[in-house]
Design a protein around this motif. Structure first.
Motif, PDB file in Angstrom:
ATOM      1  N   THR A 103      -4.490  16.294  46.788  1.00 43.76           N
ATOM      2  CA  THR A 103      -4.564  16.151  48.732  1.00 43.76           C
ATOM      3  C   THR A 103      -5.328  17.918  49.464  1.00 43.76           C
ATOM      4  O   THR A 103      -5.573  17.906  49.552  1.00 43.76           O
ATOM      5  CB  THR A 103      -3.417  15.444  49.344  1.00 43.76           C
ATOM      6  OG1 THR A 103      -3.332  14.472  48.856  1.00 43.76           O
ATOM      7  CG2 THR A 103      -3.628  15.126  50.795  1.00 43.76           C
ATOM      8  N   ASN A 104      -4.139  18.909  48.681  1.00 50.80           N
ATOM      9  CA  ASN A 104      -4.499  20.343  49.519  1.00 50.80           C
ATOM     10  C   ASN A 104      -5.486  20.813  49.026  1.00 50.80           C
ATOM     11  O   ASN A 104      -5.734  21.771  49.446  1.00 50.80           O
ATOM     12  CB  ASN A 104      -2.925  20.868  48.839  1.00 50.80           C
ATOM     13  CG  ASN A 104      -2.228  20.327  50.272  1.00 50.80           C
ATOM     14  OD1 ASN A 104      -2.139  20.344  51.014  1.00 50.80           O
ATOM     15  ND2 ASN A 104      -0.631  21.071  49.244  1.00 50.80           N
ATOM     16  N   MET A 105      -6.385  20.407  48.071  1.00 47.75           N
ATOM     17  CA  MET A 105      -7.131  21.033  47.038  1.00 47.75           C
ATOM     18  C   MET A 105      -8.451  21.186  48.432  1.00 47.75           C
ATOM     19  O   MET A 105      -9.377  21.905  48.300  1.00 47.75           O
ATOM     20  CB  MET A 105      -7.976  20.106  46.037  1.00 47.75           C
ATOM     21  CG  MET A 105      -6.611  20.437  44.728  1.00 47.75           C
ATOM     22  SD  MET A 105      -7.399  19.880  43.055  1.00 47.75           S
ATOM     23  CE  MET A 105      -6.345  20.485  42.240  1.00 47.75           C
ATOM     24  N   GLY A 106      -8.252  19.860  49.381  1.00 46.59           N
ATOM     25  CA  GLY A 106     -10.009  20.465  49.423  1.00 46.59           C
ATOM     26  C   GLY A 106      -9.607  20.940  50.989  1.00 46.59           C
ATOM     27  O   GLY A 106     -10.916  21.336  51.137  1.00 46.59           O
ATOM     28  N   LYS A 107      -8.789  22.125  51.035  1.00 47.75           N
ATOM     29  CA  LYS A 107      -8.698  22.722  52.143  1.00 47.75           C
ATOM     30  C   LYS A 107      -9.515  24.467  52.485  1.00 47.75           C
ATOM     31  O   LYS A 107      -9.849  24.470  50.952  1.00 47.75           O
ATOM     32  CB  LYS A 107      -7.170  23.047  52.313  1.00 47.75           C
ATOM     33  CG  LYS A 107      -6.649  22.552  52.918  1.00 47.75           C
ATOM     34  CD  LYS A 107      -4.929  22.628  53.030  1.00 47.75           C
ATOM     35  CE  LYS A 107      -3.802  22.025  53.774  1.00 47.75           C
ATOM     36  NZ  LYS A 107      -2.244  22.697  53.835  1.00 47.75           N
ATOM     37  N   GLU A 108     -10.020  24.444  53.272  1.00 50.14           N
ATOM     38  CA  GLU A 108     -10.846  25.753  53.355  1.00 50.14           C
ATOM     39  C   GLU A 108      -9.911  26.420  52.708  1.00 50.14           C
ATOM     40  O   GLU A 108      -9.262  26.853  52.856  1.00 50.14           O
ATOM     41  CB  GLU A 108     -11.845  25.691  54.110  1.00 50.14           C
ATOM     42  CG  GLU A 108     -12.933  25.072  54.519  1.00 50.14           C
ATOM     43  CD  GLU A 108     -13.626  25.118  53.930  1.00 50.14           C
ATOM     44  OE1 GLU A 108     -14.373  26.200  53.949  1.00 50.14           O
ATOM     45  OE2 GLU A 108     -14.075  24.102  54.037  1.00 50.14           O
ATOM     46  N   GLY A 109     -10.429  28.014  51.717  1.00 47.37           N
ATOM     47  CA  GLY A 109     -10.817  28.746  51.983  1.00 47.37           C
ATOM     48  C   GLY A 109      -9.019  29.274  50.548  1.00 47.37           C
ATOM     49  O   GLY A 109      -7.979  30.179  50.405  1.00 47.37           O
ATOM     50  N   LEU A 110      -9.091  28.095  49.936  1.00 45.78           N
ATOM     51  CA  LEU A 110      -7.946  28.030  48.766  1.00 45.78           C
ATOM     52  C   LEU A 110      -8.257  28.671  47.644  1.00 45.78           C
ATOM     53  O   LEU A 110      -9.699  28.785  47.283  1.00 45.78           O
ATOM     54  CB  LEU A 110      -7.095  26.938  48.332  1.00 45.78           C
ATOM     55  CG  LEU A 110      -6.358  25.861  49.346  1.00 45.78           C
ATOM     56  CD1 LEU A 110      -6.090  24.704  48.388  1.00 45.78           C
ATOM     57  CD2 LEU A 110      -4.712  26.549  49.733  1.00 45.78           C
ATOM     58  N   THR A 111      -7.385  29.721  47.224  1.00 47.14           N
ATOM     59  CA  THR A 111      -7.247  29.849  45.329  1.00 47.14           C
ATOM     60  C   THR A 111      -7.172  29.060  44.701  1.00 47.14           C
ATOM     61  O   THR A 111      -6.206  28.349  43.990  1.00 47.14           O
ATOM     62  CB  THR A 111      -6.743  31.413  45.017  1.00 47.14           C
ATOM     63  OG1 THR A 111      -7.394  32.321  45.997  1.00 47.14           O
ATOM     64  CG2 THR A 111      -7.058  31.656  43.959  1.00 47.14           C
ATOM     65  N   LEU A 112      -8.411  28.070  43.963  1.00 42.21           N
ATOM     66  CA  LEU A 112      -7.516  26.595  43.603  1.00 42.21           C
ATOM     67  C   LEU A 112      -7.218  27.294  41.556  1.00 42.21           C
ATOM     68  O   LEU A 112      -8.102  27.286  40.930  1.00 42.21           O
ATOM     69  CB  LEU A 112      -8.514  25.882  43.267  1.00 42.21           C
ATOM     70  CG  LEU A 112      -8.963  25.206  44.519  1.00 42.21           C
ATOM     71  CD1 LEU A 112     -10.320  24.543  44.355  1.00 42.21           C
ATOM     72  CD2 LEU A 112      -7.249  24.715  45.037  1.00 42.21           C
ATOM     73  N   PHE A 113      -6.039  28.100  41.668  1.00 41.34           N
ATOM     74  CA  PHE A 113      -5.939  28.407  40.435  1.00 41.34           C
ATOM     75  C   PHE A 113      -5.327  26.805  39.580  1.00 41.34           C
ATOM     76  O   PHE A 113      -4.874  26.529  38.695  1.00 41.34           O
ATOM     77  CB  PHE A 113      -4.271  29.537  40.112  1.00 41.34           C
ATOM     78  CG  PHE A 113      -4.962  30.371  40.710  1.00 41.34           C
ATOM     79  CD1 PHE A 113      -5.498  30.933  39.667  1.00 41.34           C
ATOM     80  CD2 PHE A 113      -3.883  31.512  41.617  1.00 41.34           C
ATOM     81  CE1 PHE A 113      -5.659  32.583  39.845  1.00 41.34           C
ATOM     82  CE2 PHE A 113      -4.472  31.946  41.932  1.00 41.34           C
ATOM     83  CZ  PHE A 113      -5.315  32.858  40.817  1.00 41.34           C
ATOM     84  N   SER A 114      -5.349  25.853  40.643  1.00 37.52           N
ATOM     85  CA  SER A 114      -4.697  24.664  40.533  1.00 37.52           C
ATOM     86  C   SER A 114      -5.860  23.476  39.276  1.00 37.52           C
ATOM     87  O   SER A 114      -5.383  22.268  38.501  1.00 37.52           O
ATOM     88  CB  SER A 114      -3.851  23.691  41.529  1.00 37.52           C
ATOM     89  OG  SER A 114      -5.369  23.463  42.733  1.00 37.52           O
ATOM     90  N   ILE A 115      -6.613  23.688  39.231  1.00 42.60           N
ATOM     91  CA  ILE A 115      -7.870  22.877  38.913  1.00 42.60           C
ATOM     92  C   ILE A 115      -8.472  23.359  37.422  1.00 42.60           C
ATOM     93  O   ILE A 115      -8.012  23.754  36.857  1.00 42.60           O
ATOM     94  CB  ILE A 115      -9.294  23.222  40.097  1.00 42.60           C
ATOM     95  CG1 ILE A 115      -9.607  24.134  39.867  1.00 42.60           C
ATOM     96  CG2 ILE A 115      -9.087  21.894  40.917  1.00 42.60           C
ATOM     97  CD1 ILE A 115     -11.192  24.206  40.226  1.00 42.60           C
ATOM     98  N   SER A 116      -9.018  22.450  36.639  1.00 44.44           N
ATOM     99  CA  SER A 116      -9.439  22.363  35.546  1.00 44.44           C
ATOM    100  C   SER A 116     -10.831  22.574  35.605  1.00 44.44           C
ATOM    101  O   SER A 116     -10.861  21.543  34.046  1.00 44.44           O
ATOM    102  CB  SER A 116      -8.307  21.331  35.062  1.00 44.44           C
ATOM    103  OG  SER A 116      -9.060  21.777  33.511  1.00 44.44           O
ATOM    104  N   VAL A 117     -11.334  22.762  35.586  1.00 52.82           N
ATOM    105  CA  VAL A 117     -12.977  22.742  35.770  1.00 52.82           C
ATOM    106  C   VAL A 117     -13.662  24.536  36.530  1.00 52.82           C
ATOM    107  O   VAL A 117     -12.586  24.892  37.036  1.00 52.82           O
ATOM    108  CB  VAL A 117     -13.558  21.986  36.729  1.00 52.82           C
ATOM    109  CG1 VAL A 117     -13.462  20.655  36.392  1.00 52.82           C
ATOM    110  CG2 VAL A 117     -13.356  22.133  38.337  1.00 52.82           C
TER     111      VAL A 117
END
Lengths: 474, 474
Positions: A103-117
């Motif tokens: 849910t949080n992934m959609g937030k603007e300006g995040l550094t997404l270390f959590s995804i896998s793409v």
């Protein structure tokens, strides 16, 4: 053929000596001449081995001097132990945590270390756009009509042609396209399992696999997994009587990044065939090897049609297209029936676009660049982690893929770390997401598919500071 | 609001009198003035009722004279009886037959009476192509990246806006996009059912629903269904203690083409809510009404979030795009979780293209034309069937959708008819495909979504000849 085999064996042997720390940063390697003598190979083969190791950034050449083990700062950080999940099938779902992270992934300006793409900045977006436009004219009805049930013929042909790169020898008729890699796995599990059956997976394991399996009423048996060589064969042997299906990510699995050695793959395929246990092989990361030579797939050792090889372009080219496929071996009829019932067909336009991209030879080119970037990223991450993360941190040693697995001191809970990090606009994937058991609470997965920058480095530093804080507060 | 309700009620009342044969071809209808007096409505409302019935081709106006029941040759052919499936849940799968029919579909030069999609010749292909090209620039990363889990925002907004047309009042946040309508149903069944549960469906029923349900380990209870008014409420009431989920196609179901009257929908929704049985409402054909006023959906009577409304553009605009959606009511969290696990996301580009097509107002325009063509087709089919099919043939009376249900004399086996017809390049859908029980072996479904031509007429004639031959040989 013999040469090919030797070449792989020797290169992997040296690589594993470097990775296991037998050879250390700065050590000098034997000369080309010595290699020829020791192994009875030609000068050309020996040179190719060094080029391969250099391409994997494992060694550097010094003019007039020879080859040396290259900068490998991660050697300072130990490797996590082989995982030791409980031997009981279990389904203690980390639903809440997963929902929060996604849910949080959609937030603007995040550094997404959590995804896998891979980041969009690493994808050939302009070329893909052109392929989409071509596809609307290449396809009958502009792609508005249903395509054949088995999927776009051009795409299947190109995937079959590429199968040589992993030791396969597929025909277009062996393949069924799907709406992405996860859709492929989901169809396979539905085809092979019935409620109450047990599916064996690696531990830690991709959360989507755990969720789909439990959602279908399957029991999940998490098996001990080595962070470098993947699933422990001995553990699998012991588990054989308990399992009905095996679902593995043998090449650069997420989250560990482990890669099963060829001989393990071979042994496992024959073991499973002997016991009539189908193997679903998720190979979505296989093309993302560091270096030139991608690993073989279990499917290449499959003589009985018992391996269902699944892959996609979601990790390499275009996550949002949802283009995946299955080579289902002897389960083809069943898979076709399920695809028809659950999906009718897949989206034509995106399949045609990917097919054309492959056909023009652009994919190999793109992969070469992407692999290099990911490997550089990996080394950069390791440097940052070595510098900023608290004492006692262990990390995995991926030789490809998008994931880096980090194990902290037991006192650091990564669920709590997540809550602290997200306030600083950093999103991580806590270890608890990757299991149905109470384990990995001091671990996390980091995605190395971002575009490296000072900002990314700074975010790793912030993350390290938070972890240090947590450790000293405990 | 009162007026609106009366308008519908009166128009539907007259329509059902015509359909049931109370009013016959050539009968004069009451005058506008009489209608005003009898129902206490305004001249405008009365006129609108006649316009609506005219638009449905049920009546013709004769200048200076008034309105008359129009050509309805099908009145010569009787309606099939209400279906009487066994009251036991059953799973005698017609796999072989379905596989044969679908495998043959790929052959060149077939007249495809067996499918359930409109011909490409009836679709706005050039406009759709433009929308795809627009989509590659409108979307971030050209659609190569993952979109938000819930699906394309523009698309959800447009679907929410259109919900007024069927009595709904959705917000974009109520909707989740899927890879087509069948994917929507498949996710709903996975979300609501566990192995051993029983799902109630119409009889006859779309084969994909039967296959997905049984594949998930669900028991299927086929319920008596009226060819005009759909599921029999009394049968449902009796079945309540046996069922866990209800999955229906209340508007222009395939294969019957039946449409549940509003009062039935209302009663059913409250009945199911009372017993905590979720209703999955498949509305893929709802937009294909003959006439201007599309029927309401069960979802419009749903006060407790117990109805999961599913639809797509596969039957109206672009089958090959695989764009569908769900308004899952109170099951939203569960559905999101399943979509994430099984599919991660849906293809962005095609969703964006459909969103933009809707936004430019092109969809309503296209629907108007398509509805007219389908209705004309229907009348043409009925004329041909009346002329060429053997005595004892019964047909359904769809008021929308793509399907015509034909019931032959018991002596005609449509499985055998299929084998004869395919040799003449005609593909039909035998009745046995639409049930898990041994019934409907003398029935078939014909698709009315082809472009009408002398060729199609000739093929119907050939089909009739084969049936006549079979009957006289028996």
């Amino acid at each position: 053929m013999v040469k090919e085999y030797l070449y792989d064996e020797i290169a992997n042997g040296i690589a594993s000596q470097i990775n296991s720390g037998v050879l250390k940063s700065g050590d000098k390697l034997p000369s080309v001449r010595m290699l020829c003598r020791d192994y009875g190979i030609s000068m050309n083969t020996a040179k190719r081995i060094f080029l391969e190791l250099e391409a994997r950034s494992l060694i550097d050449s010094k003019p007039q001097s020879g080859y040396y083990v290259s900068r490998l700062p991660y050697m300072k950080l130990p490797l996590p132990e082989v995982s030791r999940p409980s031997q009981k099938a279990n389904s203690n779902d980390p639903d809440e945590l997963i929902r929060k992270v996604y849910t949080n992934m959609g937030k603007e300006g995040l550094t997404l270390f959590s995804i896998s793409v891979p980041s969009g900045l690493l994808l050939p977006l302009a070329k893909l756009k052109k392929e989409i436009i071509h596809a609307t004219t290449a396809l009958k009805d502009g792609g508005a009509g249903y395509e054949p049930l088995q999927g776009n013929l051009e795409l299947r042909r190109m995937i079959a042609a590429r199968s040589l790169s992993w030791g396969g020898n597929l025909l277009e008729s062996d393949l069924i396209t799907t709406s992405g890699g996860m859709h492929a796995l989901s169809l396979c599990l539905m085809a092979l399992g019935k409620a109450g059956d047990t599916v064996a997976v690696e531990s830690p394991c991709y959360p989507g696999i755990l969720q789909v399996a439990t959602g279908l009423g399957l029991k999940v048996l998490e098996l001990p997994t080595h962070p470098v060589t993947g699933l422990e064969i001995e553990a699998l042997k012991k588990a054989i009587p308990k399992i009905n299906i095996c679902l593995l990510v043998p090449n650069f699995s997420t989250p560990l990044g482990s890669c099963m050695p060829e001989e393990h793959k071979k042994e496992m395929v024959s073991l499973l065939a002997k016991h009539h246990i189908p193997l679903i092989e998720d190979d979505v990361y296989g093309d993302l090897c560091f270096g030139m030579q991608r690993p073989k797939c279990c499917k290449s050792f499959d003589e009985e049609g018992n391996v269902l090889w699944c892959s996609s372009v979601s990790k390499t080219l275009a996550p949002g297209y949802r283009v995946g496929w299955i080579a289902p071996g002897k389960y083809k009829e069943k898979l076709l029936q399920l695809k028809l019932a659950h999906a009718i067909s897949s989206t034509s336009i995106v399949q045609q676009a990917v097919a054309s991209f492959l056909k023009r030879g652009k994919y190999e080119n793109h992969l070469r660049q992407l692999r290099k970037v990911l490997q550089e990223n990996y080394l950069n991450y390791v440097e940052a982690i070595t510098a900023y993360f608290p004492e006692g941190t262990k990390i995995s040693r991926p030789l490809g893929g998008l994931a880096l697995w980090v194990e902290f001191d037991k006192k650091i809970n990564t669920g709590q770390l997540y809550d602290l990090a997200i306030k600083q606009n950093i999103s991580i994937a806590p270890g608890r997401m990757f299991t149905l058991q109470n384990q990995f609470e001091n671990c996390m997965r980091l995605c190395i598919g971002l575009l490296w920058s000072e900002e990314v480095k700074f975010k790793l530093r912030q993350l390290g500071n938070l972890a240090c804080m947590m450790l000293s507060a405990s």
